[in-house]
Design a protein around this motif. Structure first.
Motif, PDB file in Angstrom:
ATOM      1  N   ASP A  45      -6.624  16.962  29.022  1.00  0.00           N
ATOM      2  CA  ASP A  45      -5.244  17.033  29.511  1.00  0.00           C
ATOM      3  C   ASP A  45      -4.728  18.459  29.689  1.00  0.00           C
ATOM      4  N   GLY A  46      -5.489  19.456  29.308  1.00  0.00           N
ATOM      5  CA  GLY A  46      -5.031  20.845  29.418  1.00  0.00           C
ATOM      6  C   GLY A  46      -5.570  21.680  28.275  1.00  0.00           C
ATOM      7  N   VAL A  47      -4.800  22.681  27.880  1.00  0.00           N
ATOM      8  CA  VAL A  47      -5.217  23.554  26.785  1.00  0.00           C
ATOM      9  C   VAL A  47      -4.131  23.623  25.719  1.00  0.00           C
ATOM     10  N   VAL A  48      -4.569  23.875  24.492  1.00  0.00           N
ATOM     11  CA  VAL A  48      -3.652  24.086  23.375  1.00  0.00           C
ATOM     12  C   VAL A  48      -4.057  25.405  22.737  1.00  0.00           C
ATOM     13  N   ARG A  49      -3.125  26.353  22.696  1.00  0.00           N
ATOM     14  CA  ARG A  49      -3.402  27.672  22.127  1.00  0.00           C
ATOM     15  C   ARG A  49      -2.886  27.722  20.692  1.00  0.00           C
ATOM     16  N   PHE A  50      -3.751  28.110  19.797  1.00  0.00           N
ATOM     17  CA  PHE A  50      -3.394  28.283  18.398  1.00  0.00           C
ATOM     18  C   PHE A  50      -3.311  29.780  18.126  1.00  0.00           C
ATOM     19  N   GLN A  51      -2.145  30.229  17.649  1.00  0.00           N
ATOM     20  CA  GLN A  51      -1.887  31.640  17.377  1.00  0.00           C
ATOM     21  C   GLN A  51      -1.280  31.771  15.980  1.00  0.00           C
ATOM     22  N   PRO A  52      -1.245  32.974  15.424  1.00  0.00           N
ATOM     23  CA  PRO A  52      -0.611  33.148  14.108  1.00  0.00           C
ATOM     24  C   PRO A  52       0.852  32.712  14.156  1.00  0.00           C
ATOM     25  N   ALA A  87     -14.540  38.381   7.605  1.00  0.00           N
ATOM     26  CA  ALA A  87     -13.897  37.407   6.712  1.00  0.00           C
ATOM     27  C   ALA A  87     -12.387  37.378   6.948  1.00  0.00           C
ATOM     28  N   ASP A  88     -11.776  38.557   7.085  1.00  0.00           N
ATOM     29  CA  ASP A  88     -10.331  38.609   7.332  1.00  0.00           C
ATOM     30  C   ASP A  88      -9.975  37.952   8.662  1.00  0.00           C
ATOM     31  N   ARG A  89     -10.773  38.224   9.710  1.00  0.00           N
ATOM     32  CA  ARG A  89     -10.505  37.628  11.020  1.00  0.00           C
ATOM     33  C   ARG A  89     -10.687  36.115  10.970  1.00  0.00           C
ATOM     34  N   THR A  90     -11.679  35.653  10.213  1.00  0.00           N
ATOM     35  CA  THR A  90     -11.909  34.215  10.083  1.00  0.00           C
ATOM     36  C   THR A  90     -10.716  33.542   9.425  1.00  0.00           C
ATOM     37  N   VAL A  91     -10.158  34.153   8.406  1.00  0.00           N
ATOM     38  CA  VAL A  91      -8.970  33.598   7.736  1.00  0.00           C
ATOM     39  C   VAL A  91      -7.786  33.577   8.698  1.00  0.00           C
ATOM     40  N   GLU A  92      -7.619  34.648   9.493  1.00  0.00           N
ATOM     41  CA  GLU A  92      -6.533  34.679  10.493  1.00  0.00           C
ATOM     42  C   GLU A  92      -6.690  33.534  11.491  1.00  0.00           C
ATOM     43  N   LEU A  93      -7.903  33.352  11.994  1.00  0.00           N
ATOM     44  CA  LEU A  93      -8.151  32.274  12.960  1.00  0.00           C
ATOM     45  C   LEU A  93      -7.970  30.906  12.317  1.00  0.00           C
ATOM     46  N   PHE A  94      -8.410  30.792  11.071  1.00  0.00           N
ATOM     47  CA  PHE A  94      -8.302  29.555  10.302  1.00  0.00           C
ATOM     48  C   PHE A  94      -6.850  29.090  10.209  1.00  0.00           C
ATOM     49  N   ASN A  95      -5.927  30.027  10.063  1.00  0.00           N
ATOM     50  CA  ASN A  95      -4.511  29.700   9.846  1.00  0.00           C
ATOM     51  C   ASN A  95      -3.664  29.662  11.112  1.00  0.00           C
ATOM     52  N   CYS A  96      -4.244  29.859  12.282  1.00  0.00           N
ATOM     53  CA  CYS A  96      -3.467  29.820  13.524  1.00  0.00           C
ATOM     54  C   CYS A  96      -2.879  28.433  13.747  1.00  0.00           C
ATOM     55  N   ALA A 153       3.691  17.189  10.918  1.00  0.00           N
ATOM     56  CA  ALA A 153       2.626  17.650  10.030  1.00  0.00           C
ATOM     57  C   ALA A 153       2.056  18.971  10.555  1.00  0.00           C
ATOM     58  N   LYS A 154       1.771  19.880   9.649  1.00  0.00           N
ATOM     59  CA  LYS A 154       1.223  21.177  10.051  1.00  0.00           C
ATOM     60  C   LYS A 154      -0.240  21.000  10.439  1.00  0.00           C
ATOM     61  N   ARG A 155      -0.590  21.477  11.630  1.00  0.00           N
ATOM     62  CA  ARG A 155      -1.970  21.456  12.112  1.00  0.00           C
ATOM     63  C   ARG A 155      -2.393  22.895  12.353  1.00  0.00           C
ATOM     64  N   THR A 156      -3.562  23.240  11.891  1.00  0.00           N
ATOM     65  CA  THR A 156      -4.089  24.582  12.126  1.00  0.00           C
ATOM     66  C   THR A 156      -5.314  24.487  13.025  1.00  0.00           C
ATOM     67  N   ALA A 157      -5.771  25.627  13.497  1.00  0.00           N
ATOM     68  CA  ALA A 157      -6.979  25.665  14.319  1.00  0.00           C
ATOM     69  C   ALA A 157      -8.165  25.126  13.526  1.00  0.00           C
ATOM     70  N   PHE A 158      -8.199  25.416  12.241  1.00  0.00           N
ATOM     71  CA  PHE A 158      -9.290  24.909  11.406  1.00  0.00           C
ATOM     72  C   PHE A 158      -9.278  23.382  11.369  1.00  0.00           C
ATOM     73  N   ASP A 159      -8.091  22.775  11.274  1.00  0.00           N
ATOM     74  CA  ASP A 159      -8.003  21.315  11.228  1.00  0.00           C
ATOM     75  C   ASP A 159      -8.618  20.685  12.475  1.00  0.00           C
ATOM     76  N   LEU A 160      -8.271  21.217  13.635  1.00  0.00           N
ATOM     77  CA  LEU A 160      -8.783  20.655  14.888  1.00  0.00           C
ATOM     78  C   LEU A 160     -10.286  20.882  15.015  1.00  0.00           C
ATOM     79  N   LEU A 161     -10.755  22.061  14.635  1.00  0.00           N
ATOM     80  CA  LEU A 161     -12.190  22.344  14.694  1.00  0.00           C
ATOM     81  C   LEU A 161     -12.943  21.491  13.684  1.00  0.00           C
ATOM     82  N   HIS A 162     -12.391  21.327  12.504  1.00  0.00           N
ATOM     83  CA  HIS A 162     -13.024  20.487  11.488  1.00  0.00           C
ATOM     84  C   HIS A 162     -13.109  19.037  11.965  1.00  0.00           C
ATOM     85  N   ASP A 163     -12.059  18.548  12.625  1.00  0.00           N
ATOM     86  CA  ASP A 163     -12.098  17.192  13.196  1.00  0.00           C
ATOM     87  C   ASP A 163     -13.214  17.065  14.226  1.00  0.00           C
TER      88      ASP A 163
END
Length: 175
Positions: A132-139, A68-77, A94-104
């Protein structure tokens, strides 16, 4: 509305995750109130957001005590670890998180530019592969482009087509 059993089956059938691990991770997310529990005699209903959280949890490879803790960390990257909250309001995107892109990707898989989702198991990082490449989401505040640990990077990559098929199977009539 799909239930937890159909979400477990979709992640197993389309994405290849072991059903027992998906059920166990889902139970941890429910215990930590990240997914809304069902009532007595009522199955747990899964939304698109819940499905995205469950996918992050299972792909993270985190030990069960920390899933659960790791999921929250990934969610907020955030992209490249850049905290847009520190920018002046006049130029702040606008703030975009990894969760936003995955949810889309789960909500509208046909229009998403993502071709694969890669979740790092060693440290919190979600990489979205696009045409077009890669986008890395990190804390927020992480040093972009650098290993966050001293060991070899281990990650789980899920093709966007598998996620799209699972999402269409679960939420087809709602999309």
């Amino acid at each position: 509305m799909p239930n937890l059993a159909s979400a477990v089956a979709a992640l197993h059938d389309y994405c290849g995750f072991p059903a027992a691990r998906v059920r166990t991770d889902a139970r941890r997310l429910i215990e930590d109130k990240l997914i809304e529990p069902g009532g007595p005699g009522i199955a747990v209903e899964i939304t698109q957001a819940d499905f995205a959280l469950l996918l992050l949890a299972v792909a993270s490879g985190a030990p069960l005590r920390a899933v659960a803790d790791r999921t929250v960390e990934l969610f907020n990257c955030v992209p490249n670890g850049v905290d847009v909250g520190a920018m002046p309001e006049a130029i702040r995107p606008a703030k975009r998180t990894a969760f936003d892109l995955l949810h889309d990707l789960v909500w509208s898989p046909d229009t998403s530019p993502v071709t694969a989702v890669e979740v790092c198991e060693n440290w919190p990082e979600v990489t979205f592969h696009t045409r077009d490449g890669v986008v890395r989401f990190q804390p927020a505040g992480a040093l972009a482009g650098h290993w966050s640990g001293s060991k070899q990077r281990r990650a789980t990559t899920v093709p966007a087509s598998a996620i799209a098929l699972a999402a269409k199977h679960l939420f087809g009539e709602q999309q």
